[in-house]
Design a protein around this motif. Structure first.
Motif, PDB file in Angstrom:
ATOM      1  N   MET A  77      -1.351  -9.553 -12.134  1.00  0.00           N
ATOM      2  CA  MET A  77      -0.491  -9.256 -11.013  1.00  0.00           C
ATOM      3  C   MET A  77       0.910  -9.760 -11.327  1.00  0.00           C
ATOM      4  SD  MET A  77      -0.765 -10.352  -6.996  1.00  0.00           S
ATOM      5  CE  MET A  77      -0.582 -12.090  -7.258  1.00  0.00           C
ATOM      6  N   ALA A  78       1.906  -8.967 -10.946  1.00  0.00           N
ATOM      7  CA  ALA A  78       3.303  -9.368 -11.101  1.00  0.00           C
ATOM      8  C   ALA A  78       4.030  -9.093  -9.797  1.00  0.00           C
ATOM      9  CB  ALA A  78       3.958  -8.582 -12.233  1.00  0.00           C
ATOM     10  N   VAL A  79       4.947  -9.955  -9.421  1.00  0.00           N
ATOM     11  CA  VAL A  79       5.710  -9.796  -8.186  1.00  0.00           C
ATOM     12  C   VAL A  79       7.191  -9.770  -8.534  1.00  0.00           C
ATOM     13  CG1 VAL A  79       6.249 -10.817  -5.948  1.00  0.00           C
ATOM     14  CG2 VAL A  79       3.945 -11.019  -6.872  1.00  0.00           C
ATOM     15  N   ALA A  80       7.893  -8.773  -8.009  1.00  0.00           N
ATOM     16  CA  ALA A  80       9.331  -8.648  -8.257  1.00  0.00           C
ATOM     17  C   ALA A  80      10.026  -8.261  -6.961  1.00  0.00           C
ATOM     18  CB  ALA A  80       9.596  -7.597  -9.333  1.00  0.00           C
ATOM     19  N   GLY A  81      10.512  -9.226  -6.212  1.00  0.00           N
ATOM     20  CA  GLY A  81      11.223  -8.924  -4.974  1.00  0.00           C
ATOM     21  C   GLY A  81      10.303  -8.341  -3.923  1.00  0.00           C
ATOM     22  N   GLU A  82      10.576  -7.090  -3.530  1.00  0.00           N
ATOM     23  CA  GLU A  82       9.820  -6.444  -2.459  1.00  0.00           C
ATOM     24  C   GLU A  82       8.534  -5.774  -2.923  1.00  0.00           C
ATOM     25  OE1 GLU A  82      12.868  -3.705  -1.023  1.00  0.00           O
ATOM     26  OE2 GLU A  82      13.013  -4.965   0.753  1.00  0.00           O
ATOM     27  N   VAL A  83       8.219  -5.819  -4.183  1.00  0.00           N
ATOM     28  CA  VAL A  83       7.085  -5.061  -4.701  1.00  0.00           C
ATOM     29  C   VAL A  83       6.101  -5.989  -5.416  1.00  0.00           C
ATOM     30  CG1 VAL A  83       8.292  -4.502  -6.834  1.00  0.00           C
ATOM     31  CG2 VAL A  83       6.419  -3.062  -6.115  1.00  0.00           C
ATOM     32  N   VAL A  84       4.819  -5.646  -5.328  1.00  0.00           N
ATOM     33  CA  VAL A  84       3.798  -6.361  -6.083  1.00  0.00           C
ATOM     34  C   VAL A  84       3.046  -5.334  -6.920  1.00  0.00           C
ATOM     35  CG1 VAL A  84       2.107  -6.262  -4.195  1.00  0.00           C
ATOM     36  CG2 VAL A  84       1.886  -8.010  -5.942  1.00  0.00           C
ATOM     37  N   PHE A  85       2.725  -5.696  -8.153  1.00  0.00           N
ATOM     38  CA  PHE A  85       2.045  -4.810  -9.096  1.00  0.00           C
ATOM     39  C   PHE A  85       0.681  -5.400  -9.452  1.00  0.00           C
ATOM     40  CE2 PHE A  85       5.700  -2.215  -9.939  1.00  0.00           C
ATOM     41  CZ  PHE A  85       6.788  -3.057  -9.842  1.00  0.00           C
ATOM     42  N   PHE A  86      -0.337  -4.536  -9.517  1.00  0.00           N
ATOM     43  CA  PHE A  86      -1.670  -4.920  -9.942  1.00  0.00           C
ATOM     44  C   PHE A  86      -2.064  -4.059 -11.131  1.00  0.00           C
ATOM     45  CE2 PHE A  86      -1.447  -5.791  -5.410  1.00  0.00           C
ATOM     46  CZ  PHE A  86      -1.965  -7.069  -5.318  1.00  0.00           C
ATOM     47  N   GLN A  87      -2.470  -4.680 -12.225  1.00  0.00           N
ATOM     48  CA  GLN A  87      -2.952  -3.945 -13.394  1.00  0.00           C
ATOM     49  C   GLN A  87      -4.396  -3.536 -13.139  1.00  0.00           C
ATOM     50  OE1 GLN A  87      -1.155  -3.428 -16.649  1.00  0.00           O
ATOM     51  NE2 GLN A  87      -2.710  -1.847 -16.459  1.00  0.00           N
ATOM     52  N   LEU A  88      -4.691  -2.245 -13.230  1.00  0.00           N
ATOM     53  CA  LEU A  88      -6.042  -1.711 -13.030  1.00  0.00           C
ATOM     54  C   LEU A  88      -6.405  -0.895 -14.258  1.00  0.00           C
ATOM     55  CD1 LEU A  88      -5.530  -0.364  -9.392  1.00  0.00           C
ATOM     56  CD2 LEU A  88      -6.489  -2.565 -10.047  1.00  0.00           C
TER      57      LEU A  88
ATOM     58  N   TYR B 273       4.722  -1.551  -1.942  1.00  0.00           N
ATOM     59  CA  TYR B 273       6.078  -1.772  -1.458  1.00  0.00           C
ATOM     60  C   TYR B 273       6.056  -1.789   0.062  1.00  0.00           C
ATOM     61  CZ  TYR B 273       7.967   0.149  -5.907  1.00  0.00           C
ATOM     62  OH  TYR B 273       8.287   0.399  -7.206  1.00  0.00           O
ATOM     63  N   PRO B 274       7.032  -2.434   0.701  1.00  0.00           N
ATOM     64  CA  PRO B 274       7.185  -2.243   2.143  1.00  0.00           C
ATOM     65  C   PRO B 274       7.559  -0.776   2.415  1.00  0.00           C
ATOM     66  CG  PRO B 274       8.396  -4.177   1.409  1.00  0.00           C
ATOM     67  CD  PRO B 274       7.943  -3.434   0.175  1.00  0.00           C
ATOM     68  N   ARG B 275       7.081  -0.237   3.522  1.00  0.00           N
ATOM     69  CA  ARG B 275       7.318   1.171   3.864  1.00  0.00           C
ATOM     70  C   ARG B 275       8.803   1.527   3.814  1.00  0.00           C
ATOM     71  NH1 ARG B 275       4.490   5.184   6.922  1.00  0.00           N
ATOM     72  NH2 ARG B 275       5.959   6.662   7.824  1.00  0.00           N
ATOM     73  N   ALA B 276       9.648   0.705   4.404  1.00  0.00           N
ATOM     74  CA  ALA B 276      11.084   1.007   4.444  1.00  0.00           C
ATOM     75  C   ALA B 276      11.675   1.062   3.034  1.00  0.00           C
ATOM     76  CB  ALA B 276      11.822  -0.020   5.298  1.00  0.00           C
ATOM     77  N   ALA B 277      11.251   0.154   2.169  1.00  0.00           N
ATOM     78  CA  ALA B 277      11.773   0.135   0.796  1.00  0.00           C
ATOM     79  C   ALA B 277      11.320   1.372   0.027  1.00  0.00           C
ATOM     80  CB  ALA B 277      11.329  -1.136   0.078  1.00  0.00           C
ATOM     81  N   LEU B 278      10.079   1.786   0.219  1.00  0.00           N
ATOM     82  CA  LEU B 278       9.577   2.973  -0.468  1.00  0.00           C
ATOM     83  C   LEU B 278      10.292   4.226   0.021  1.00  0.00           C
ATOM     84  CD1 LEU B 278       7.628   4.186  -2.502  1.00  0.00           C
ATOM     85  CD2 LEU B 278       5.892   4.252  -0.700  1.00  0.00           C
ATOM     86  N   ALA B 279      10.499   4.347   1.313  1.00  0.00           N
ATOM     87  CA  ALA B 279      11.232   5.495   1.854  1.00  0.00           C
ATOM     88  C   ALA B 279      12.651   5.527   1.298  1.00  0.00           C
ATOM     89  CB  ALA B 279      11.256   5.440   3.381  1.00  0.00           C
TER      90      ALA B 279
END
Length: 110
Positions: A1-12, A20-26
């Motif tokens: 897992m990596a976290v960068a500001g408003e986003v979190v990543f999971f390796q699968l 991402y938060p909805r507003a950031a993704l939009a």
């Protein structure tokens, strides 16, 4: 897992799940957060280079997709654009130099 500001990543395995938060993704997709047409989810297709981003977006448009946000230099250091498929689902096509793609096509967190 990596976290960068408003986003979190999971390796699968060979995939990466990003939340991402909805507003950031939009905002990233260039669409309105509220109202119809944005479910709060996008699918992403990572490619090996910027030219491939342009090619995939071009192919999507050629077969009935609608370009929502043309390819551009992204604030996170990559190159990406968005299209809506014929059912209205948003797709991001991205080249992220920090997420290498191996010979088998697996995306890895860098």
């Amino acid at each position: 897992m990596a976290v960068a500001g408003e986003v979190v990543f999971f390796q699968l395995n060979g995939l990466v799940l990003s939340l991402y938060p909805r507003a950031a993704l939009a905002r990233d997709a260039g669409v309105a957060e509220a109202g119809s047409g944005f479910s709060g989810i996008t699918l992403a297709h990572n490619v090996r280079g910027e030219a491939e981003v342009d090619a995939v977006l071009g192919e999507a448009a050629r077969v009935g997709g609608r370009i929502v946000r043309p390819a551009h230099r992204a604030e996170w250091g990559g190159y990406s654009g968005y299209f809506a498929d014929p059912d209205g689902h948003l797709w991001e096509v991205a080249h992220n130099p920090d997420f290498p793609i191996d010979g088998a096509g697996n995306t890895r967190l860098g």
